[in-house]
Scaffold this motif. Sequence first.
Motif, PDB file in Angstrom:
ATOM      1  N   GLU A 186       4.852  -4.329  -2.892  1.00 37.29           N
ATOM      2  CA  GLU A 186       3.762  -5.058  -2.221  1.00 37.29           C
ATOM      3  C   GLU A 186       4.328  -5.953  -1.114  1.00 37.29           C
ATOM      4  O   GLU A 186       3.818  -5.982   0.006  1.00 37.29           O
ATOM      5  CB  GLU A 186       3.003  -5.900  -3.257  1.00 37.29           C
ATOM      6  CG  GLU A 186       1.915  -6.769  -2.673  1.00 37.29           C
ATOM      7  CD  GLU A 186       0.523  -6.233  -2.943  1.00 37.29           C
ATOM      8  OE1 GLU A 186       0.249  -5.952  -4.112  1.00 37.29           O
ATOM      9  OE2 GLU A 186      -0.272  -6.098  -1.996  1.00 37.29           O
ATOM     10  N   HIS A 225       3.017  -4.972   7.481  1.00 40.11           N
ATOM     11  CA  HIS A 225       1.709  -5.259   8.078  1.00 40.11           C
ATOM     12  C   HIS A 225       1.795  -6.472   9.013  1.00 40.11           C
ATOM     13  O   HIS A 225       1.196  -6.477  10.096  1.00 40.11           O
ATOM     14  CB  HIS A 225       0.679  -5.504   6.975  1.00 40.11           C
ATOM     15  CG  HIS A 225      -0.654  -5.925   7.500  1.00 40.11           C
ATOM     16  ND1 HIS A 225      -1.436  -5.099   8.287  1.00 40.11           N
ATOM     17  CD2 HIS A 225      -1.337  -7.090   7.364  1.00 40.11           C
ATOM     18  CE1 HIS A 225      -2.546  -5.751   8.614  1.00 40.11           C
ATOM     19  NE2 HIS A 225      -2.510  -6.957   8.071  1.00 40.11           N
ATOM     20  N   ALA A 249      -1.266   1.958  10.262  1.00 42.10           N
ATOM     21  CA  ALA A 249      -1.998   2.370   9.052  1.00 42.10           C
ATOM     22  C   ALA A 249      -1.085   2.495   7.831  1.00 42.10           C
ATOM     23  O   ALA A 249      -1.539   2.361   6.691  1.00 42.10           O
ATOM     24  CB  ALA A 249      -2.686   3.711   9.313  1.00 42.10           C
ATOM     25  N   PHE A 264      -1.169   0.059   4.810  1.00 39.75           N
ATOM     26  CA  PHE A 264      -2.399   0.179   4.009  1.00 39.75           C
ATOM     27  C   PHE A 264      -2.313   1.400   3.083  1.00 39.75           C
ATOM     28  O   PHE A 264      -2.738   1.343   1.924  1.00 39.75           O
ATOM     29  CB  PHE A 264      -3.624   0.291   4.928  1.00 39.75           C
ATOM     30  CG  PHE A 264      -3.956  -1.011   5.597  1.00 39.75           C
ATOM     31  CD1 PHE A 264      -4.623  -2.011   4.905  1.00 39.75           C
ATOM     32  CD2 PHE A 264      -3.573  -1.247   6.909  1.00 39.75           C
ATOM     33  CE1 PHE A 264      -4.925  -3.226   5.514  1.00 39.75           C
ATOM     34  CE2 PHE A 264      -3.862  -2.459   7.523  1.00 39.75           C
ATOM     35  CZ  PHE A 264      -4.534  -3.454   6.832  1.00 39.75           C
ATOM     36  N   ARG A 311      -0.071   0.485   0.232  1.00 44.10           N
ATOM     37  CA  ARG A 311      -0.718  -0.394  -0.747  1.00 44.10           C
ATOM     38  C   ARG A 311      -1.796   0.354  -1.537  1.00 44.10           C
ATOM     39  O   ARG A 311      -2.032   0.069  -2.712  1.00 44.10           O
ATOM     40  CB  ARG A 311      -1.313  -1.612  -0.041  1.00 44.10           C
ATOM     41  CG  ARG A 311      -0.215  -2.597   0.394  1.00 44.10           C
ATOM     42  CD  ARG A 311      -0.770  -3.741   1.178  1.00 44.10           C
ATOM     43  NE  ARG A 311      -1.648  -4.581   0.389  1.00 44.10           N
ATOM     44  CZ  ARG A 311      -2.655  -5.288   0.890  1.00 44.10           C
ATOM     45  NH1 ARG A 311      -2.908  -5.243   2.189  1.00 44.10           N
ATOM     46  NH2 ARG A 311      -3.397  -6.039   0.124  1.00 44.10           N
ATOM     47  N   ALA A 312      -2.428   1.340  -0.893  1.00 42.52           N
ATOM     48  CA  ALA A 312      -3.425   2.144  -1.618  1.00 42.52           C
ATOM     49  C   ALA A 312      -2.746   2.933  -2.746  1.00 42.52           C
ATOM     50  O   ALA A 312      -3.256   2.984  -3.878  1.00 42.52           O
ATOM     51  CB  ALA A 312      -4.126   3.100  -0.652  1.00 42.52           C
ATOM     52  N   LEU A 364      -8.705   0.043   0.937  1.00 49.16           N
ATOM     53  CA  LEU A 364      -7.427   0.082   1.660  1.00 49.16           C
ATOM     54  C   LEU A 364      -7.319   1.357   2.498  1.00 49.16           C
ATOM     55  O   LEU A 364      -6.856   1.326   3.650  1.00 49.16           O
ATOM     56  CB  LEU A 364      -6.252  -0.007   0.675  1.00 49.16           C
ATOM     57  CG  LEU A 364      -6.026  -1.394   0.069  1.00 49.16           C
ATOM     58  CD1 LEU A 364      -5.129  -1.322  -1.153  1.00 49.16           C
ATOM     59  CD2 LEU A 364      -5.418  -2.341   1.108  1.00 49.16           C
ATOM     60  N   GLU A 393      -9.449   0.963   5.505  1.00 47.01           N
ATOM     61  CA  GLU A 393      -8.750   0.135   6.508  1.00 47.01           C
ATOM     62  C   GLU A 393      -7.772   0.990   7.321  1.00 47.01           C
ATOM     63  O   GLU A 393      -7.682   0.872   8.541  1.00 47.01           O
ATOM     64  CB  GLU A 393      -7.973  -0.998   5.826  1.00 47.01           C
ATOM     65  CG  GLU A 393      -8.788  -2.192   5.420  1.00 47.01           C
ATOM     66  CD  GLU A 393      -9.288  -2.992   6.613  1.00 47.01           C
ATOM     67  OE1 GLU A 393      -8.691  -2.908   7.708  1.00 47.01           O
ATOM     68  OE2 GLU A 393     -10.310  -3.685   6.457  1.00 47.01           O
ATOM     69  N   ALA A 394      -7.046   1.837   6.587  1.00 47.72           N
ATOM     70  CA  ALA A 394      -6.079   2.725   7.258  1.00 47.72           C
ATOM     71  C   ALA A 394      -6.818   3.668   8.205  1.00 47.72           C
ATOM     72  O   ALA A 394      -6.388   3.905   9.345  1.00 47.72           O
ATOM     73  CB  ALA A 394      -5.296   3.519   6.226  1.00 47.72           C
ATOM     74  N   ARG A 414      -7.819   2.304  11.497  1.00 45.01           N
ATOM     75  CA  ARG A 414      -6.715   2.255  12.479  1.00 45.01           C
ATOM     76  C   ARG A 414      -6.358   3.628  13.011  1.00 45.01           C
ATOM     77  O   ARG A 414      -5.902   3.761  14.141  1.00 45.01           O
ATOM     78  CB  ARG A 414      -5.488   1.586  11.838  1.00 45.01           C
ATOM     79  CG  ARG A 414      -5.637   0.085  11.765  1.00 45.01           C
ATOM     80  CD  ARG A 414      -4.745  -0.547  10.726  1.00 45.01           C
ATOM     81  NE  ARG A 414      -4.905  -2.001  10.741  1.00 45.01           N
ATOM     82  CZ  ARG A 414      -5.912  -2.660  10.166  1.00 45.01           C
ATOM     83  NH1 ARG A 414      -6.842  -1.992   9.507  1.00 45.01           N
ATOM     84  NH2 ARG A 414      -6.006  -3.975  10.256  1.00 45.01           N
TER      85      ARG A 414
END
Lengths: 308, 166
Positions: free
Chosen positions: A92, A99, A106, A109, A112-113, A128, A131-132, A135
């Motif tokens: 993380e 980030h 991307a 993200f 993290r996904a 997540l 979010e990617a 982008r």
Amino acid sequence: MSRGAHILSLAARQLTYGDAGAALETVRGLLTEDPSNATAHALLAQILLSQRRLHAADIEARLALQYDPMLPYAHVVLGRVALSQRRFGASEESFLAAHALAPDDAAPFLGRATLRRLQQRRREVAPLLEEALRREPNDAQIHADLAEHYADVGDTGRAYTSARSALALTAECADAHVVLGRLELGDGNVEAAREGACDALRLEPNNAGALRLLAEVKARQSWALGLWWRFSAALDRLGPERSIGVLVGLWFVIQLATTYFKFNKAPTAATVTSWSFLAFCAYTWVAPGLFHRSVQRELGAVKSLKDF
Amino acid sequence: MTATYQIADEPRASGLARIVVNPIWPLFSFMFCRPWLAFPWFVLNGWALGSPSLRKEAAIAGLGLAVGALVMWLALGAASGQWAGLPTEGSFDRETFAYLNALRRGLQLAAAYALMTTQAPAFALWEYYGGKPGPGFVGVIAGAVLDERVADAAVDLNSIWVMGLL
């Protein structure tokens, strides 16, 4: 484009097309000439990660950051390595560092996904990935990842939609074919699932998801091999240390039972126990070979197709 | 000629490459004879292979032998009515000994498995870069043939540390 960048681009393409061995040698050549090239170390870490050489990948990712602490890609790769080592906190941290350095990227993200998926925090996966996608809206792979997530949580409608979106962007998205295959297998359409795996393998001969799907199809077609596949998959999920524990524990229980029967005047039960265990050992010795051969035959059929 | 870039987990040539075998064979030797052969063989193989995890392998092998000796010490003692130690004159409970001996073999089997899984990646890389492994089955057959003689010789030594190898 400099010579180094050209070599790295070639290695990245080799890796994308599943030839990790060639990619590794390409990067090795560059590092022999220029051992302080941070991007080369980071790419080497990614290649080693694809070969499951986690210890070496970790060292290479750290070397990349030693040479260039501001390289977002190196943070992302270090995060992926930590993820594979199941060091979730460190993973993380690395993704968040990446980030912070590249907010429009991307990759953090996506990392993290994957992390949330492994942590079983499934509700946080889709936001997540969205979010990617914001982008990189035209990235078919992210649509495929979303499709895979929806397939995992049982939302087949969205899974189909995302997989088809990926294929609309590029018909060469192997992972989207794999998700469609998985969905077909879930519906009991074994033949359609096999086709999904074959389509993916035509595009990426070493695609892990496609090989797994093909193996699942084979396991579904033969109960004897299927039993071994499930046993093997269960051990695989446990990891090497725990699976050694399970196998040795099984052996120990058999030894205790045999000893008990022997000393309590039940020689027949002792013999049956010993022979059953021997049969189990013989089965687990022979089954992987048969299974591997059966999957290889299927792969051979795929590779002999005209459009491979 | 400049040396090529070396990755941390790649085996380094030791000059003993001719005696390298697939680590499955030392594991088989554990199954077909007593541990006196498997643990030293794993360490020798790791050394010949130039395994980057040789220290870890040697530590696991040492631990396997030490735990084997310790449990054997407890087993022999418990079976002869004392809490630990070599058996003295008097009765010997074979059933108690059999259970504790199974525990000892189980712990040592776990160590042998751990050795194989630790050494296997280095062996795979060594083979990938053109290494040709030797016929390990010869060592297993030789071990199985010599097993009883080694065991008899070891028992004659009357030492608990040697017993750990049996």
